[in-house]
Design a protein around this motif. Sequence first.
Motif, PDB file in Angstrom:
ATOM      1  N   ALA A   1       1.120  -1.351   0.027  1.00 26.46           N
ATOM      2  CA  ALA A   1       0.037  -0.012  -0.100  1.00 26.46           C
ATOM      3  C   ALA A   1       1.196   1.357   0.003  1.00 26.46           C
ATOM      4  CB  ALA A   1      -1.094   0.076   1.068  1.00 26.46           C
ATOM      5  N   ARG A   2       2.496   1.209   0.750  1.00 31.04           N
ATOM      6  CA  ARG A   2       3.105   2.243   1.534  1.00 31.04           C
ATOM      7  C   ARG A   2       3.733   2.232  -0.367  1.00 31.04           C
ATOM      8  NH1 ARG A   2       5.216  -0.490   5.993  1.00 31.04           N
ATOM      9  NH2 ARG A   2       3.601   1.100   7.530  1.00 31.04           N
TER      10      ARG A   2
ATOM     11  N   ILE B   1      -3.044   7.122   3.356  1.00 32.37           N
ATOM     12  CA  ILE B   1      -4.151   7.020   5.124  1.00 32.37           C
ATOM     13  C   ILE B   1      -3.604   5.546   5.224  1.00 32.37           C
ATOM     14  CG2 ILE B   1      -5.810   7.717   6.500  1.00 32.37           C
ATOM     15  CD1 ILE B   1      -6.275   9.738   4.514  1.00 32.37           C
ATOM     16  N   GLU B   2      -2.957   5.556   6.948  1.00 31.81           N
ATOM     17  CA  GLU B   2      -3.366   4.225   7.263  1.00 31.81           C
ATOM     18  C   GLU B   2      -4.049   4.199   8.311  1.00 31.81           C
ATOM     19  OE1 GLU B   2       0.912   2.463   7.737  1.00 31.81           O
ATOM     20  OE2 GLU B   2       1.614   4.207   7.157  1.00 31.81           O
ATOM     21  N   TRP B   3      -5.013   2.492   7.854  1.00 29.56           N
ATOM     22  CA  TRP B   3      -5.535   2.262   9.446  1.00 29.56           C
ATOM     23  C   TRP B   3      -5.521   1.273  10.040  1.00 29.56           C
ATOM     24  CZ3 TRP B   3     -12.199   1.318   8.721  1.00 29.56           C
ATOM     25  CH2 TRP B   3     -12.564   1.429   9.842  1.00 29.56           C
TER      26      TRP B   3
ATOM     27  N   GLY C   1     -12.871   9.774  11.767  1.00 29.07           N
ATOM     28  CA  GLY C   1     -12.517   8.510  11.353  1.00 29.07           C
ATOM     29  C   GLY C   1     -11.247   8.122  10.395  1.00 29.07           C
ATOM     30  N   LYS C   2     -10.508   7.478   9.872  1.00 29.78           N
ATOM     31  CA  LYS C   2      -9.873   6.918   8.679  1.00 29.78           C
ATOM     32  C   LYS C   2     -10.858   6.799   7.517  1.00 29.78           C
ATOM     33  CE  LYS C   2      -5.836   6.963  10.234  1.00 29.78           C
ATOM     34  NZ  LYS C   2      -4.542   8.070  11.065  1.00 29.78           N
TER      35      LYS C   2
ATOM     36  N   THR D   1      -6.651  15.363  -2.643  1.00 22.99           N
ATOM     37  CA  THR D   1      -6.690  14.609  -3.711  1.00 22.99           C
ATOM     38  C   THR D   1      -6.825  13.415  -3.448  1.00 22.99           C
ATOM     39  OG1 THR D   1      -4.296  13.865  -2.685  1.00 22.99           O
ATOM     40  CG2 THR D   1      -4.413  16.385  -4.220  1.00 22.99           C
ATOM     41  N   ARG D   2      -6.537  12.950  -4.576  1.00 24.39           N
ATOM     42  CA  ARG D   2      -6.797  10.951  -4.420  1.00 24.39           C
ATOM     43  C   ARG D   2      -6.107  10.242  -3.434  1.00 24.39           C
ATOM     44  NH1 ARG D   2      -8.079   6.952  -8.705  1.00 24.39           N
ATOM     45  NH2 ARG D   2      -9.286   5.110  -7.700  1.00 24.39           N
ATOM     46  N   PRO D   3      -6.686   9.585  -2.497  1.00 24.20           N
ATOM     47  CA  PRO D   3      -5.849   9.268  -1.208  1.00 24.20           C
ATOM     48  C   PRO D   3      -5.688   7.645  -1.914  1.00 24.20           C
ATOM     49  CG  PRO D   3      -7.555   9.566  -0.088  1.00 24.20           C
ATOM     50  CD  PRO D   3      -7.480   9.819  -1.031  1.00 24.20           C
ATOM     51  N   VAL D   4      -4.622   6.856  -1.442  1.00 26.43           N
ATOM     52  CA  VAL D   4      -4.881   5.361  -0.528  1.00 26.43           C
ATOM     53  C   VAL D   4      -5.152   5.183   1.110  1.00 26.43           C
ATOM     54  CG1 VAL D   4      -3.265   3.087  -1.201  1.00 26.43           C
ATOM     55  CG2 VAL D   4      -2.480   4.975  -2.551  1.00 26.43           C
ATOM     56  N   LEU D   5      -5.668   4.230   0.583  1.00 23.69           N
ATOM     57  CA  LEU D   5      -6.948   3.896   1.931  1.00 23.69           C
ATOM     58  C   LEU D   5      -6.201   3.063   2.044  1.00 23.69           C
ATOM     59  CD1 LEU D   5      -7.633   4.307   4.747  1.00 23.69           C
ATOM     60  CD2 LEU D   5     -10.006   3.692   3.116  1.00 23.69           C
TER      61      LEU D   5
END
Length: 280
Positions: A43-44, A55-57, A98-99, A108-112
């Motif tokens: 993911a990173r 963004i990490e949950w 929350g996340k 902007t479009r994130p990676v969750l």
Amino acid sequence: MKFASTDSYVAPPDLTIAVNAAIALERPLLVKGEPGTGKTELARQVARSLGLEMIEWNIKSTTRAQQGLYEYDAVSRLRDSQLGDPRVEDVAHYIRKGKLWQAFEADTRPVLLIDEIDKADIEFPNDLLQELDRMEFHVYETGETIRARQRPVVIITSNNEKELPDAFLRRCFFHYIRFPDIDTMREIVAVHFPGLKERLLATALTQFYEIREMQGLKKKPSTSEVLDWLKLILAEDLTPEDLARDGVNALPKLHGALLKNEQDVALFERLAFMARGGRR
């Protein structure tokens, strides 16, 4: 928007295809595989490769799905009301995002990343079905509906500790990260230890895969563990001859980096004992 290997992460072709398929379908990517095969790091590296915010949950056994949306701090509001704090008139002061909320409102479009979803209660995935499908949720305390400004790239990891519900699986694109073969492992090692001498690398990897294939091993060493082992080998300036094993010394050098429980250590010690007995 296409994901590819980075200078610090080797993504096999099937994994690259899976990531890009999930992005094209706008579906969460559910990634399974042995612990230590790089699921979280994936993911990173997707965020890095695509130039997106991360963004990490991180999920624990006590994590509830609601925490990913928001939490209402009623206790603080009650305390402030008793103290006469004027902020109590605005309930929004007591809403903690929350996340998922953070991902939905990102500019902007994130990676969750929803990491290790199988650690949570069995109902946890089902409780997120609508939010991940519709990309919106309702905040009952304020009456507002939070909608994603743009659909985030969602990557969900699982170590297979629990079976995930069929309704949840239907909404995901699935990929199992196979353990790297020796050629792929060479590529991975080259990223982390460029210039490692070929004979030392060949000896170490041959020994590593022999250990993984040993019958009766409770926990097979993973990619992250072989990298730790190689780091120690280099720090100790060991040679291929130093790594050599025989029946008397069955345990690999610096075995604490590879063997992580007493049962596996005992297995190697029994093999050495049997070998010594056979020599008498």
